[in-house]
Design a protein around this motif. Structure first.
Motif, PDB file in Angstrom:
ATOM      1  N   SER A  77       0.870  -1.177   0.000  1.00 51.41           N
ATOM      2  CA  SER A  77       0.000   0.000   0.000  1.00 51.41           C
ATOM      3  C   SER A  77       0.911   1.233   0.000  1.00 51.41           C
ATOM      4  CB  SER A  77      -0.898  -0.010   1.239  1.00 51.41           C
ATOM      5  OG  SER A  77      -0.119   0.230   2.400  1.00 51.41           O
ATOM      6  N   PRO A  78       0.432   2.375  -0.492  1.00 52.78           N
ATOM      7  CA  PRO A  78       1.291   3.560  -0.621  1.00 52.78           C
ATOM      8  C   PRO A  78       2.007   3.973   0.667  1.00 52.78           C
ATOM      9  CG  PRO A  78      -0.745   3.905  -1.816  1.00 52.78           C
ATOM     10  CD  PRO A  78      -0.907   2.608  -1.055  1.00 52.78           C
ATOM     11  N   ALA A 134      -1.490  10.864  -3.099  1.00 48.50           N
ATOM     12  CA  ALA A 134      -2.697  10.663  -3.913  1.00 48.50           C
ATOM     13  C   ALA A 134      -3.745   9.859  -3.152  1.00 48.50           C
ATOM     14  CB  ALA A 134      -2.336   9.947  -5.218  1.00 48.50           C
ATOM     15  N   LYS A 135      -3.285   8.991  -2.246  1.00 48.30           N
ATOM     16  CA  LYS A 135      -4.203   8.189  -1.424  1.00 48.30           C
ATOM     17  C   LYS A 135      -4.573   8.901  -0.118  1.00 48.30           C
ATOM     18  CE  LYS A 135      -4.651   4.214  -3.632  1.00 48.30           C
ATOM     19  NZ  LYS A 135      -5.866   3.940  -4.329  1.00 48.30           N
ATOM     20  N   ARG A 139       1.393  13.501   4.128  1.00 48.50           N
ATOM     21  CA  ARG A 139       1.032  14.920   4.183  1.00 48.50           C
ATOM     22  C   ARG A 139       1.211  15.578   2.822  1.00 48.50           C
ATOM     23  NH1 ARG A 139       4.161  17.219   8.961  1.00 48.50           N
ATOM     24  NH2 ARG A 139       3.587  19.213   8.076  1.00 48.50           N
ATOM     25  N   ALA A 140       0.295  16.465   2.507  1.00 46.94           N
ATOM     26  CA  ALA A 140       0.248  17.088   1.179  1.00 46.94           C
ATOM     27  C   ALA A 140       1.194  18.279   1.049  1.00 46.94           C
ATOM     28  CB  ALA A 140      -1.177  17.538   0.884  1.00 46.94           C
ATOM     29  N   LEU A 179       3.625  10.724   7.392  1.00 50.57           N
ATOM     30  CA  LEU A 179       2.308  10.120   7.154  1.00 50.57           C
ATOM     31  C   LEU A 179       1.208  10.912   7.835  1.00 50.57           C
ATOM     32  CD1 LEU A 179       3.182   6.336   7.570  1.00 50.57           C
ATOM     33  CD2 LEU A 179       3.017   7.656   5.462  1.00 50.57           C
ATOM     34  N   THR A 180       0.007  10.800   7.286  1.00 44.33           N
ATOM     35  CA  THR A 180      -1.120  11.520   7.880  1.00 44.33           C
ATOM     36  C   THR A 180      -1.849  10.672   8.922  1.00 44.33           C
ATOM     37  OG1 THR A 180      -2.476  10.765   6.040  1.00 44.33           O
ATOM     38  CG2 THR A 180      -1.564  12.986   5.886  1.00 44.33           C
TER      39      THR A 180
END
Length: 193
Positions: A77-78, A134-135, A139-140, A179-180
């Motif tokens: 998974s991403p 994208a998933k 964090r963006a 990671l979020t």
């Protein structure tokens, strides 16, 4: 390359690997030549700069690392792929004392022998980050440069004797910052503490 020159080249790389394992990346080219039983001129003919020697030495490892990123991308998974990738990088940094500083310097220098390898690592990192973003699991507000900087900082830290015992803890802090999802859930908890 003639057979004897190829043998020399391979022998010098093996000796260099040992000396770097003992003394780090600031090992002297003269010491490497002396221990390999070749003249400094012979060593410099094969490897005109210390960086060129490290590039040859690290090339296999860096290629394998870049290939690993491709495998992670398809098999995980991403967020797991991203965390596993950073862990692979830390293991690499720990196996070559002082290499992270060299790579961080080479990262923006197209004339460096390590530039192409750095670019491949950077590109693989950015790709895994974009996939996780994208998933919505990374964090963006960060990009590939940020990730490479964090990986370099972490690689440098675990290379220091004073921080090495806390390598796993530092890894988890950095991973949870990328990671979020909250720490303790998802990919962070399935790796050994």
């Amino acid at each position: 390359m003639r057979a004897d020159a190829r043998k020399n080249y391979t022998h010098v790389l093996a000796v260099a690997r040992d000396i770097i394992a003992e003394n780090g990346v600031n090992a002297s080219m003269r010491d490497i030549a002396r221990r390999a039983g070749v003249g400094l001129a012979t060593l410099l003919r094969h490897f005109p700069t210390r960086e060129a020697l490290y590039e040859a030495l690290l090339c296999t490892n860096l290629d394998a690392l870049t290939q690993k990123a491709g495998e992670l991308e398809t098999a995980n998974s991403p967020d797991e792929a991203l965390v596993s990738w950073v862990r692979e990088w830390v293991a690499f940094a720990q196996s070559y004392k002082g290499v992270v500083s060299l790579m961080a310097a080479a990262h923006t220098n197209p004339d460096s022998a390590l530039y192409a390898s750095c670019a491949a690592i950077h590109s693989a990192s950015a790709k895994l980050l974009l996939r996780a973003q994208a998933k919505g699991t990374a964090r963006a507000d960060m990009n590939g440069d940020d990730l490479f900087a964090l990986m370099s900082a972490l690689g440098w830290a675990v290379d220091q004797p004073s921080f090495a015992p806390r390598a796993n803890h530092l890894f988890h802090i950095v991973a949870s910052a990328i990671l979020t999802n909250p720490p303790g859930k998802g990919p962070l908890s399935c790796h050994g503490h």
